[in-house]
Design a protein around this motif. Structure first.
Motif, PDB file in Angstrom:
ATOM      1  N   ARG A 112       7.883   8.986  -5.218  1.00 25.36           N
ATOM      2  CA  ARG A 112       8.374   8.620  -6.547  1.00 25.36           C
ATOM      3  C   ARG A 112       9.436   9.614  -7.021  1.00 25.36           C
ATOM      4  O   ARG A 112       9.350  10.809  -6.749  1.00 25.36           O
ATOM      5  N   VAL A 113      10.414   9.083  -7.718  1.00 25.14           N
ATOM      6  CA  VAL A 113      11.491   9.914  -8.249  1.00 25.14           C
ATOM      7  C   VAL A 113      11.112  10.373  -9.656  1.00 25.14           C
ATOM      8  O   VAL A 113      10.769   9.559 -10.507  1.00 25.14           O
ATOM      9  N   ASP A 114      11.159  11.671  -9.875  1.00 21.81           N
ATOM     10  CA  ASP A 114      10.894  12.234 -11.200  1.00 21.81           C
ATOM     11  C   ASP A 114      11.748  13.491 -11.342  1.00 21.81           C
ATOM     12  O   ASP A 114      11.315  14.602 -11.047  1.00 21.81           O
ATOM     13  N   GLU A 115      12.982  13.291 -11.758  1.00 26.42           N
ATOM     14  CA  GLU A 115      13.964  14.371 -11.809  1.00 26.42           C
ATOM     15  C   GLU A 115      14.664  14.402 -13.161  1.00 26.42           C
ATOM     16  O   GLU A 115      14.902  13.354 -13.770  1.00 26.42           O
ATOM     17  N   GLU A 116      15.004  15.594 -13.609  1.00 28.06           N
ATOM     18  CA  GLU A 116      15.863  15.738 -14.782  1.00 28.06           C
ATOM     19  C   GLU A 116      17.248  16.130 -14.304  1.00 28.06           C
ATOM     20  O   GLU A 116      17.396  17.059 -13.507  1.00 28.06           O
TER      21      GLU A 116
ATOM     22  N   GLY B 252       5.907   8.555 -23.100  1.00 22.24           N
ATOM     23  CA  GLY B 252       6.580   9.529 -22.240  1.00 22.24           C
ATOM     24  C   GLY B 252       7.257  10.634 -23.036  1.00 22.24           C
ATOM     25  O   GLY B 252       8.274  11.192 -22.617  1.00 22.24           O
TER      26      GLY B 252
ATOM     27  N   LYS C  70      16.467  11.591 -17.593  1.00 23.31           N
ATOM     28  CA  LYS C  70      15.341  11.573 -16.668  1.00 23.31           C
ATOM     29  C   LYS C  70      15.516  10.452 -15.647  1.00 23.31           C
ATOM     30  O   LYS C  70      15.719   9.297 -16.025  1.00 23.31           O
ATOM     31  N   LEU C  71      15.448  10.812 -14.369  1.00 31.07           N
ATOM     32  CA  LEU C  71      15.384   9.818 -13.298  1.00 31.07           C
ATOM     33  C   LEU C  71      13.915   9.644 -12.980  1.00 31.07           C
ATOM     34  O   LEU C  71      13.290  10.530 -12.390  1.00 31.07           O
ATOM     35  N   ARG C  72      13.332   8.527 -13.391  1.00 30.46           N
ATOM     36  CA  ARG C  72      11.890   8.359 -13.227  1.00 30.46           C
ATOM     37  C   ARG C  72      11.585   6.954 -12.720  1.00 30.46           C
ATOM     38  O   ARG C  72      11.734   5.980 -13.443  1.00 30.46           O
ATOM     39  N   SER C  73      11.155   6.869 -11.475  1.00 32.49           N
ATOM     40  CA  SER C  73      10.868   5.561 -10.876  1.00 32.49           C
ATOM     41  C   SER C  73       9.440   5.094 -11.148  1.00 32.49           C
ATOM     42  O   SER C  73       9.161   3.903 -11.089  1.00 32.49           O
ATOM     43  N   LYS C  74       8.539   6.050 -11.431  1.00 25.58           N
ATOM     44  CA  LYS C  74       7.095   5.770 -11.468  1.00 25.58           C
ATOM     45  C   LYS C  74       6.710   5.103 -10.137  1.00 25.58           C
ATOM     46  O   LYS C  74       7.091   5.591  -9.085  1.00 25.58           O
TER      47      LYS C  74
ATOM     48  N   VAL D 173      18.602   4.098 -15.599  1.00 19.56           N
ATOM     49  CA  VAL D 173      18.893   5.372 -16.248  1.00 19.56           C
ATOM     50  C   VAL D 173      20.226   5.244 -16.982  1.00 19.56           C
ATOM     51  O   VAL D 173      21.168   4.626 -16.484  1.00 19.56           O
TER      52      VAL D 173
END
Length: 213
Positions: free
Chosen positions: A43-47, A128, A152-156, A163
């Motif tokens: 999963r993608v979870d990046e700032e 969130g 935030k790059l967040r795919s869950k 984004v």
């Protein structure tokens, strides 16, 4: 120097999308492939700090008191919430929900975090918007400024996610640079880099979309 294909896609979307009577957001629609999203490691979870920001001021709420609260206000925080106001929010969930919906994000002094988690977690968590802890060695002004330009790059657990990369009235070259910055981070964090990207489209809120990958 931005990649020509990305810049052309941005220009085409802006030129061919109907004009609206509000400032539209420009977004990326990202579609991944060959990844099992049930596995948290995929999963993608990046700032990501965008070089040209989002073209608008974010509303930031800060849970702080004393000197930190004063510096937060001076740095542009929309709301500075003291310990007394925090207790009031905990007792008035409707007011807490309104604040949570209005603010884009929250920052909190570390001593407030357990109280916020206990009393406001039910409001902030699902949105969130649990606060970013302000560590003792961090300057509140610098943190607020960096968050103004961050996304935030967040795919869950989904292969498709979106984004924001800016506003329609921004310079196309600036939007293209923001997109390149996001693409570079994605390729770095995905297991097989660009080979895990099925498609990426740039689009306006209510306009057309154009493929960039």
């Amino acid at each position: 120097m931005v990649e020509k294909t990305i810049l052309e896609a941005v220009k085409k979307v802006i030129e061919e999308s109907p004009k609206r009577n509000f400032s539209e957001s420009v977004d990326l629609a990202i579609n991944l492939k060959n990844l099992d999203m049930n596995q948290p490691k995929n999963r993608v979870d990046e700032e990501v700090i965008l070089p040209h920001g989002l073209g608008k001021e974010l509303k930031i709420g800060v849970f702080a008191k004393g000197d930190v609260g004063l510096r937060a206000k001076a740095a542009g925080a929309a709301y500075v919430i003291s310990d007394v106001e925090l207790d009031e929010l905990a007792a008035d969930k409707n007011r807490a929900r309104l604040l949570a919906n209005e603010c884009d994000l929250f920052i909190a002094e570390t001593q407030f975090m357990p109280i916020i988690g206990k009393n406001l977690g039910i409001v902030l968590g699902p949105r969130g918007k649990m606060p970013i802890p302000l560590m003792p060695n961090k300057d509140i002004g610098e943190l607020i400024q960096s968050k103004q330009n961050a996304v935030k790059l967040r795919s869950k657990d989904r292969l498709t996610f979106h984004v924001a990369v800016g506003r329609r009235d921004m310079n196309p070259e600036d939007l293209a640079e923001n997109i390149e910055t996001i693409m570079a981070r994605l390729e770095r964090v995905l297991d097989k880099g660009k080979h895990n990207l099925r498609t990426v489209y740039v689009t306006t809120t209510m306009g057309k979309s154009e493929r960039v990958v």
